[in-house]
Scaffold this motif. Structure first.
Motif, mmCIF file in Angstrom:
data_model
loop_
_atom_site.group_PDB
_atom_site.id
_atom_site.type_symbol
_atom_site.label_atom_id
_atom_site.label_comp_id
_atom_site.label_asym_id
_atom_site.label_seq_id
_atom_site.Cartn_x
_atom_site.Cartn_y
_atom_site.Cartn_z
ATOM 1 N N SER A 198 -6.036 -29.095 21.160
ATOM 2 C CA SER A 198 -6.997 -29.188 19.841
ATOM 3 C C SER A 198 -8.358 -28.973 20.319
ATOM 4 C CB SER A 198 -6.817 -30.486 19.403
ATOM 5 O OG SER A 198 -5.450 -30.784 18.844
ATOM 6 N N VAL A 199 -9.126 -28.056 19.405
ATOM 7 C CA VAL A 199 -10.482 -28.004 19.492
ATOM 8 C C VAL A 199 -11.292 -29.098 19.374
ATOM 9 C CG1 VAL A 199 -12.543 -26.956 18.704
ATOM 10 C CG2 VAL A 199 -10.603 -25.647 18.516
ATOM 11 N N PRO A 200 -12.092 -29.762 20.325
ATOM 12 C CA PRO A 200 -12.759 -30.855 20.480
ATOM 13 C C PRO A 200 -13.644 -31.219 18.905
ATOM 14 C CG PRO A 200 -13.015 -29.951 22.564
ATOM 15 C CD PRO A 200 -12.390 -28.842 21.674
ATOM 16 N N GLY A 201 -13.407 -32.201 18.303
ATOM 17 C CA GLY A 201 -14.196 -32.480 17.208
ATOM 18 C C GLY A 201 -13.761 -32.209 16.183
ATOM 19 N N ILE A 202 -12.465 -31.521 16.072
ATOM 20 C CA ILE A 202 -11.899 -30.955 14.621
ATOM 21 C C ILE A 202 -11.214 -31.874 13.839
ATOM 22 C CG2 ILE A 202 -9.499 -30.519 15.709
ATOM 23 C CD1 ILE A 202 -11.465 -28.025 13.651
ATOM 24 N N GLY A 203 -11.052 -33.365 14.382
ATOM 25 C CA GLY A 203 -10.562 -34.129 13.856
ATOM 26 C C GLY A 203 -11.485 -34.830 12.854
ATOM 27 N N ILE A 209 -15.237 -25.929 0.435
ATOM 28 C CA ILE A 209 -15.650 -26.934 1.491
ATOM 29 C C ILE A 209 -14.447 -27.644 1.899
ATOM 30 C CG2 ILE A 209 -16.900 -28.617 2.654
ATOM 31 C CD1 ILE A 209 -19.043 -27.919 0.520
ATOM 32 N N SER A 210 -13.837 -28.305 1.174
ATOM 33 C CA SER A 210 -12.463 -29.037 1.825
ATOM 34 C C SER A 210 -11.459 -28.039 2.197
ATOM 35 C CB SER A 210 -12.265 -30.050 0.569
ATOM 36 O OG SER A 210 -13.156 -30.993 0.447
ATOM 37 N N ASP A 211 -11.406 -27.072 1.398
ATOM 38 C CA ASP A 211 -10.331 -26.112 1.670
ATOM 39 C C ASP A 211 -10.369 -25.477 3.186
ATOM 40 O OD1 ASP A 211 -8.829 -26.008 -0.900
ATOM 41 O OD2 ASP A 211 -10.708 -25.682 -1.647
ATOM 42 N N VAL A 212 -11.582 -25.235 3.477
ATOM 43 C CA VAL A 212 -11.786 -24.494 4.657
ATOM 44 C C VAL A 212 -11.566 -25.358 5.452
ATOM 45 C CG1 VAL A 212 -13.571 -23.529 6.108
ATOM 46 C CG2 VAL A 212 -13.646 -22.939 3.667
ATOM 47 N N ALA A 213 -12.129 -26.901 5.333
ATOM 48 C CA ALA A 213 -11.600 -27.860 6.659
ATOM 49 C C ALA A 213 -10.236 -28.055 6.823
ATOM 50 C CB ALA A 213 -12.378 -29.081 5.975
ATOM 51 N N GLY A 214 -9.459 -28.007 5.901
ATOM 52 C CA GLY A 214 -8.088 -27.990 5.840
ATOM 53 C C GLY A 214 -7.545 -26.852 6.762
ATOM 54 N N VAL A 215 -7.855 -25.674 6.338
ATOM 55 C CA VAL A 215 -7.672 -24.457 7.026
ATOM 56 C C VAL A 215 -7.945 -24.667 8.503
ATOM 57 C CG1 VAL A 215 -7.857 -21.979 7.370
ATOM 58 C CG2 VAL A 215 -7.538 -23.045 5.036
ATOM 59 N N LEU A 216 -9.156 -25.097 8.847
ATOM 60 C CA LEU A 216 -9.610 -24.973 10.255
ATOM 61 C C LEU A 216 -8.910 -26.085 10.986
ATOM 62 C CD1 LEU A 216 -13.461 -24.651 9.965
ATOM 63 C CD2 LEU A 216 -11.909 -23.063 10.751
ATOM 64 N N ARG A 217 -8.838 -27.259 10.509
ATOM 65 C CA ARG A 217 -7.788 -28.138 10.907
ATOM 66 C C ARG A 217 -6.543 -27.783 11.170
ATOM 67 N NH1 ARG A 217 -6.947 -33.343 8.148
ATOM 68 N NH2 ARG A 217 -6.461 -34.177 10.165
ATOM 69 N N GLY A 218 -5.588 -26.974 10.498
ATOM 70 C CA GLY A 218 -4.167 -26.428 10.540
ATOM 71 C C GLY A 218 -4.337 -25.413 11.742
ATOM 72 N N LEU A 219 -5.413 -24.619 11.868
ATOM 73 C CA LEU A 219 -5.458 -23.605 12.749
ATOM 74 C C LEU A 219 -5.949 -24.266 14.412
ATOM 75 C CD1 LEU A 219 -7.200 -20.734 10.789
ATOM 76 C CD2 LEU A 219 -4.539 -21.068 11.229
ATOM 77 N N LEU A 220 -6.735 -25.300 14.232
ATOM 78 C CA LEU A 220 -7.121 -25.539 15.543
ATOM 79 C C LEU A 220 -6.834 -26.908 16.053
ATOM 80 C CD1 LEU A 220 -10.793 -24.677 14.797
ATOM 81 C CD2 LEU A 220 -9.160 -23.135 15.823
ATOM 82 N N THR A 221 -5.631 -27.637 15.475
ATOM 83 C CA THR A 221 -5.058 -28.663 15.940
ATOM 84 C C THR A 221 -3.856 -28.800 16.387
ATOM 85 O OG1 THR A 221 -6.466 -29.862 14.295
ATOM 86 C CG2 THR A 221 -4.591 -31.021 15.293
ATOM 87 N N ASP A 222 -3.593 -29.294 17.728
ATOM 88 C CA ASP A 222 -2.130 -29.040 18.405
ATOM 89 C C ASP A 222 -1.658 -27.643 18.513
ATOM 90 O OD1 ASP A 222 -1.973 -32.027 18.755
ATOM 91 O OD2 ASP A 222 -1.191 -32.179 16.681
#
Length: 420
Positions: free
Chosen positions: A181-186, A199-212
């Protein structure tokens, strides 16, 4: 004229300079991504369907898209070398089995190598049949698709019959490769939960792409630009493409056409094997019979949608993966909400095609766009059967609307004999 210049002419498929075509450059790709994000945010805002941009939906979409993209890349390499590889499904099966077996016997990294090798062996068999012996490409591919599950069943019986929790149709639990996971993505979780527009949508997309994110996922994503660079920016890639466009011209310039066809098909099998490995060691941690589920054929559809280019292929695989992920999660609500975006895109396409005087596609787009809004306002819930079919309907509609702009390699699927 230099050899490379003559090869470039052969690879273009025309003796004269080809007409200029608009390519998906970096700026346009970024604009497409931004437009998709804004569209999904509007759908979220208007319908309240939280899953369209949630972390879980994006992770599921990525998980569904990766094996399709890898199968599509396999098809791209083979068809750019002039060989139709319908056997991608069978080569993926070999990748699933050898990847799982290698992981169990020697560890996950050995499993990664053996999964790729298993698919490459399947590609080699297809190349021997089609390139050396001149077997019809479709017949050879279908034979590979039939043969591979039988081989996997036999090898499973030898390796796992009598093993607790395993047998001829499945393996024991496989040790997966490490995820990152990318550090700090949580820290974006709070932003996603606020449900702020975009803003919230971009956050959800980034979390989905960069976590686990699995190592195989990272490798698969890197293979998209690497394939483009090798095929369009190196002499090796130029030679591969030239034998797929005009093998006679390539032969006249001293190119060993058979050798480069072999290169393309074996690399194709290796890509498909990696996609199969993903299914048995990343999507799940077990090999099961029938695990590929037709993804090799859908990968070919993604490749055709992408007009035999890596960037378009990636978009096609992402589109199918996203619709597949939504129907597996809160399918009815999300698919119903997306009809708003689908209808808008189809009507925009209709305007564009009318301006280009392409009336057939324009009229079809209008009809489908209006139908999308009729369904959206007529029902509150999409029937389950239609939701489950949504990914396949998406592929059929997109391919039908895009059919007139497609250009396969000129010698794709055509028999070739040296000096003939």
């Amino acid at each position: 004229m230099s050899t490379d210049a003559m090869l470039s002419t052969a690879a273009s498929g025309t003796p004269a300079a080809p007409p200029k075509r608009r390519r998906l450059g970096t700026a346009r790709i970024l604009l497409i991504i931004a437009g998709v994000l804004i569209g999904l945010s509007l759908v979220h805002l208007l319908t309240g369907a939280d899953d369209v941009t949630s972390q879980g939906a994006i992770q599921a979409a990525l998980q569904a898209a990766i094996p399709l993209g890898l199968a599509g890349l396999g098809g791209l390499w083979a068809e750019r070398a002039g060989v139709v590889n319908i056997g991608l499904e069978g080569q993926m099966v070999l990748g699933t089995w050898f990847g799982a077996w290698g992981s169990l016997q020697y560890g996950p990294w050995a499993g990664l190598a053996l999964g790729i090798l298993g698919g490459a062996i399947g590609g080699l068999i297809h190349a021997v049949a089609t390139v050396t012996f001149g077997v019809d490409h479709i017949i050879s591919g279908v034979a590979m698709t039939i043969l591979a599950p039988g081989i996997a069943r036999y090898l499973s019986f030898l390796a796992w019959n009598g093993t607790p929790g395993a047998g001829p149709t499945q393996s024991p639990t496989v040790e997966p490769l490490k995820r990152y996971s990318v550090p700090g993505i949580g820290s974006l979780e709070g932003l996603e939960k606020h449900h702020w527009f975009l803003i919230s949508d971009v956050a959800g997309v980034l979390r989905g792409l960069l976590t686990d994110v699995s190592v195989v996922t990272i490798l698969a994503v890197l293979l998209i630009p690497l394939t483009w660079f090798v095929l369009w920016r190196t002499s090796f890639g130029l030679r591969v493409r030239s034998v797929g466009e005009d093998p006679r011209a390539a032969e006249s310039l001293g190119i060993n056409v058979y050798r480069y066809k072999y290169y393309g098909v074996v690399i194709s099998g290796a890509m498909a094997g990696l996609g199969g490995l993903y299914l048995s060691t990343v999507s799940s941690v077990i090999y099961r019979e029938g695990q590929t589920g037709g993804r090799g054929y859908i990968g070919l559809a993604a490749m055709i949608f992408g007009n035999w280019r890596p960037g378009g292929l990636a978009l096609g695989a992402s589109l199918f993966g996203y619709t597949d992920a939504l129907q597996l999660r809160r399918g009815s609500e999300s698919v119903h909400a997306l009809l708003i975006l689908v209808g808008a895109l189809l009507l925009a396409l209709a305007v564009w095609e009318f301006r280009r005087r392409n009336k057939v596609v324009a009229i079809a787009s209008v009809v489908l766009g209006v139908l999308s809004y009729v369904i959206f306002f007529a029902v509150d819930k999409i029937p389950t059967a239609l939701v489950q079919a949504a990914p396949y309907i998406t592929v059929l509609v997109v391919l039908a609307l895009a059919a007139q702009r497609l250009r396969p390699p000129a010698a794709d699927g055509k028999p070739y004999r040296r000096g003939g």
